[in-house]
Write a protein that holds these residues in place. Structure first.
Motif, PDB file in Angstrom:
ATOM      1  N   GLN A  24     -18.657  10.585  -4.955  1.00 19.52           N
ATOM      2  CA  GLN A  24     -18.127  10.091  -3.680  1.00 19.52           C
ATOM      3  C   GLN A  24     -17.126  11.068  -3.066  1.00 19.52           C
ATOM      4  O   GLN A  24     -16.994  11.136  -1.841  1.00 19.52           O
ATOM      5  N   ILE A  25     -16.428  11.808  -3.940  1.00 18.89           N
ATOM      6  CA  ILE A  25     -15.403  12.725  -3.462  1.00 18.89           C
ATOM      7  C   ILE A  25     -15.981  13.791  -2.542  1.00 18.89           C
ATOM      8  O   ILE A  25     -15.279  14.376  -1.700  1.00 18.89           O
ATOM      9  N   GLU A  26     -17.298  14.045  -2.687  1.00 26.95           N
ATOM     10  CA  GLU A  26     -17.948  15.069  -1.856  1.00 26.95           C
ATOM     11  C   GLU A  26     -17.946  14.673  -0.379  1.00 26.95           C
ATOM     12  O   GLU A  26     -18.074  15.529   0.503  1.00 26.95           O
ATOM     13  N   GLN A  40     -10.752  20.290  14.534  1.00 31.15           N
ATOM     14  CA  GLN A  40     -10.005  19.030  14.609  1.00 31.15           C
ATOM     15  C   GLN A  40      -9.317  18.661  13.281  1.00 31.15           C
ATOM     16  O   GLN A  40      -8.753  17.565  13.153  1.00 31.15           O
ATOM     17  N   LEU A  41      -9.369  19.573  12.304  1.00 33.91           N
ATOM     18  CA  LEU A  41      -8.859  19.233  10.979  1.00 33.91           C
ATOM     19  C   LEU A  41      -7.377  18.866  11.015  1.00 33.91           C
ATOM     20  O   LEU A  41      -6.944  17.926  10.344  1.00 33.91           O
ATOM     21  N   SER A  42      -6.577  19.588  11.808  1.00 31.84           N
ATOM     22  CA  SER A  42      -5.140  19.307  11.871  1.00 31.84           C
ATOM     23  C   SER A  42      -4.853  17.905  12.386  1.00 31.84           C
ATOM     24  O   SER A  42      -3.849  17.282  12.012  1.00 31.84           O
ATOM     25  N   ASN A  43      -5.729  17.384  13.221  1.00 30.83           N
ATOM     26  CA  ASN A  43      -5.511  16.053  13.787  1.00 30.83           C
ATOM     27  C   ASN A  43      -5.859  14.931  12.812  1.00 30.83           C
ATOM     28  O   ASN A  43      -5.373  13.798  12.962  1.00 30.83           O
ATOM     29  N   TYR A  44      -6.725  15.223  11.829  1.00 32.72           N
ATOM     30  CA  TYR A  44      -7.206  14.172  10.922  1.00 32.72           C
ATOM     31  C   TYR A  44      -6.903  14.479   9.438  1.00 32.72           C
ATOM     32  O   TYR A  44      -7.419  13.799   8.555  1.00 32.72           O
ATOM     33  N   SER A  45      -6.073  15.485   9.202  1.00 32.08           N
ATOM     34  CA  SER A  45      -5.818  15.898   7.807  1.00 32.08           C
ATOM     35  C   SER A  45      -5.203  14.775   6.979  1.00 32.08           C
ATOM     36  O   SER A  45      -5.551  14.593   5.804  1.00 32.08           O
ATOM     37  N   ASP A  46      -4.290  14.003   7.568  1.00 32.24           N
ATOM     38  CA  ASP A  46      -3.649  12.905   6.826  1.00 32.24           C
ATOM     39  C   ASP A  46      -4.658  11.835   6.451  1.00 32.24           C
ATOM     40  O   ASP A  46      -4.625  11.281   5.334  1.00 32.24           O
ATOM     41  N   LYS A  52      -9.273  10.817   0.311  1.00 30.72           N
ATOM     42  CA  LYS A  52      -9.495  11.563  -0.946  1.00 30.72           C
ATOM     43  C   LYS A  52      -8.700  10.951  -2.098  1.00 30.72           C
ATOM     44  O   LYS A  52      -9.215  10.783  -3.214  1.00 30.72           O
ATOM     45  N   LYS A  53      -7.455  10.599  -1.811  1.00 26.78           N
ATOM     46  CA  LYS A  53      -6.603   9.982  -2.835  1.00 26.78           C
ATOM     47  C   LYS A  53      -7.200   8.665  -3.306  1.00 26.78           C
ATOM     48  O   LYS A  53      -7.202   8.353  -4.511  1.00 26.78           O
ATOM     49  N   LYS A  54      -7.731   7.892  -2.359  1.00 24.80           N
ATOM     50  CA  LYS A  54      -8.341   6.594  -2.680  1.00 24.80           C
ATOM     51  C   LYS A  54      -9.565   6.781  -3.573  1.00 24.80           C
ATOM     52  O   LYS A  54      -9.752   6.059  -4.555  1.00 24.80           O
TER      53      LYS A  54
END
Length: 579
Positions: A24-26, A40-46, A52-54
């Motif tokens: 699933q991590i993939e 757009q990575l900077s806008n959605y990184s959090d 990923k943590k979940k």
């Protein structure tokens, strides 16, 4: 049953299910690739990090559900993942309070490292917390030159760099590790192992709370992991009921080592019974010719050498013993040699000397690299350890022909011949005072003990091989071994079951023993040994009178001897008239 990561599960996880779930991590990787392409990575990184943590939590939770048979395979998959560092953080969070449970789940998951060529030299990493102040550090300082002399490369890993460290030969690089994984310990350890091409890692802190997790990091790279146990297993019983079970917990972790080193035969046979790859390796010995000189001065010297620690080393006992001796003997100087891990211990020693007005009679030296100069002038050495495995101070004292008074440790091979040594029961300070005083007052006894110590040292040295000989045997074993067999695992389980049962019944006995009964027994002993009120008054009066008398008739002077002889005559006269 609900997972910590969300979703619903029946609580039954097979390896096949786990393999699918762990992928699933993939999803996070694909999302990151898409966001990068769209800038757009900077806008959605959090949001991606949260997802990923979940998923990491969910994967480790599912790993915890795997059966004993499937767990090693499941962990092997985690090791292969490029997200292993994230999995490791969660594993540490979940299992750090119960590493023994994790060790059982991962047993057999690490592949055996590839054999080295017969003539190849190893690149060795050595870990301990620091490189100054104690016996383990002293061992490492003697071990490193022997490896270098054989053509191996050595890198020293510590958690601090201090002043007054032991000598480190040229060419040995240092690696400073953070004390916690949150400070980057995982990344630095991985990086340095790969950067230096280390293929053998020797770990000198077998009771460290990070032991299992550091082992996982090292073995994840296919590096041979060798642990040395400098402690005594049975010492755990002295720490109370809560620690007793640890005796059977440690083997769970130690069987993951590629080789496990112990320092005496008692420990060797204990851990061998679990099917662990155990090797008896005496500490490296700096073979010296006898350089002691009989002390011809009017002053006699007694020494205590060790770490200022009071559970194992009992330095406070040593202070009390030395106080009694130097107060009664003006021609004796006592030395406490060794530093403390805590400033409070050093303050305690200095305050003890000051309060008892023992300046220039009881001298605190602290940590010094020049212990040899004190060995050379010592008339007697005191060792007050509750337990030891291979005490370097004992061996070094014998190499200088010093008579020894020690707390009894009958399992030590260096003490079993009893030559040059007067043993006393643990914490029997009065007898220790008498034994030391007896040696100091009897030149013939001192001379005999010196000769016995000299012969004992020579016999012990001739009975052991060079340190590198034992490591060559370990390296040869590592190059020729095969993976752990089912039979070895069954041996471990059966031996563990025996000890688990024994310890559990021991703890049950403590629980079932009525507290009132223990209190009654304690009270009987207390009353039997406690003086009556009138006797206590007489004891107090005697102490007060004695202090006054010694003020006018100092111990060791002609006045003291005349007064003592006169008192004896008067006492005999009084007794004769009573009859």
């Amino acid at each position: 049953m609900s997972s910590t990561g969300g979703g619903v599960s029946s609580g039954f996880e097979t390896f096949t299910k786990f393999l699918n779930h762990s992928k699933q991590i993939e999803i996070c990787d694909w999302i990151e690739e898409f966001l990068v392409a769209e800038d757009q990575l900077s806008n959605y990184s959090d949001a991606v990090a949260s997802l990923k943590k979940k998923l990491i939590k969910d994967t480790i939770w599912r790993f915890s559900l795997l059966s004993e048979e499937d767990s090693p395979q499941g962990f092997a998959e985690l090791l292969k993942s490029k997200n292993f560092s994230s999995y490791f953080e969660e594993l540490y969070r979940v299992y750090r309070k119960n590493p023994f449970q994790l060790s059982d789940k991962i047993y057999g998951c690490f592949p055996v490292s590839k054999p080295k060529a017969i003539d190849s030299k190893r690149t060795i990493g050595i870990f301990y917390h620091k490189y100054m102040g104690g016996g383990v550090q002293r061992v490492i300082s003697l071990q490193i030159p022997e490896f270098l002399a054989q053509g191996h490369s050595v890198y020293l890993f510590t958690e601090e760099i201090s002043e007054n460290e032991y000598f480190l030969p040229d060419g040995v690089k240092r690696v400073l590790l953070p004390r916690t994984y949150s400070q980057g310990r995982f990344d630095i350890l991985i990086k340095k192992l790969e950067e230096f091409g280390i293929n053998t890692f020797i770990y000198h802190a077998s009771s460290y709370n990070l032991f299992l997790f550091d082992l996982i990091i090292v073995k994840s790279l296919g590096v041979d992991f060798i642990a040395t146990r400098h402690e005594l297993t049975t010492q755990l019983l002295s720490r109370g009921q809560a620690w007793s079970a640890e005796i059977i917990n440690y083997p769970h972790i130690y069987r993951l080592c590629d080789a496990f080193i112990v320092l005496n035969q008692m420990e060797y046979h204990f851990y061998t019974s679990f099917g662990i790859p155990v090797f008896y390796v005496p500490n490296p010995v700096k073979k010296t010719k006898f350089s002691f000189s009989n002390n011809l001065s009017q002053k006699q010297n007694i020494i205590w050498v060790g770490r200022l620690e009071n559970i194992q080393k009992n330095y406070k006992d040593a202070l009390e013993i030395f106080k009694c001796i130097v107060q009664e003997n003006n021609d004796v100087i006592a030395y406490i040699i060794g530093g403390g891990e805590h400033k409070e211990d050093e303050f305690y020693v200095k305050d003890f000397i000051e309060k008892n007005k023992l300046n220039n009679k009881l001298i605190y030296v602290g940590f010094t690299l020049d212990v040899e100069s004190f060995y050379k002038k010592a008339d007697v050495m005191l060792i007050t350890s509750t337990y030891e495995t291979f005490p370097m101070n004992l061996l070094e004292a014998k190499s200088f022909g010093i008579p020894l008074v020690v707390y009894d440790m009958p399992y030590l091979s260096m003490l079993q011949d009893r030559r040059g040594v007067l043993s006393v029961n643990r914490h029997d300070k009065n007898t220790a005072v008498k034994k030391i005083t007896e040696i100091l007052a009897n030149p013939e006894l001192k001379c005999r003990l010196r000769e016995e110590t000299k012969q004992s040292y020579q016999d012990f040295i001739s009975s052991i091989k060079d340190h590198i000989f034992y490591y060559d045997k370990i390296f040869n074993y590592l190059d020729s071994r095969k993976s752990s067999s089912i039979k070895q695992n069954l041996i471990f389980k059966n031996r563990l079951l025996f000890w688990d049962t024994a310890i559990s019944f021991y703890l049950e006995g403590i629980k079932n023993n009525p507290r009132g009964e223990r209190v009654v027994i304690k009270e009987v002993i207390t009353q039997a040994t406690k003086p009556s009120g009138f006797d206590q008054i007489k004891i107090d009066r005697y102490d007060n009178v004695r202090k006054v008398v010694l003020r006018f008739f100092p111990y060791g002077t002609l006045r003291y001897r005349i007064a003592r002889a006169t008192a004896k005559r008067l006492y005999r006269l009084v007794l004769s008239r009573r009859k």
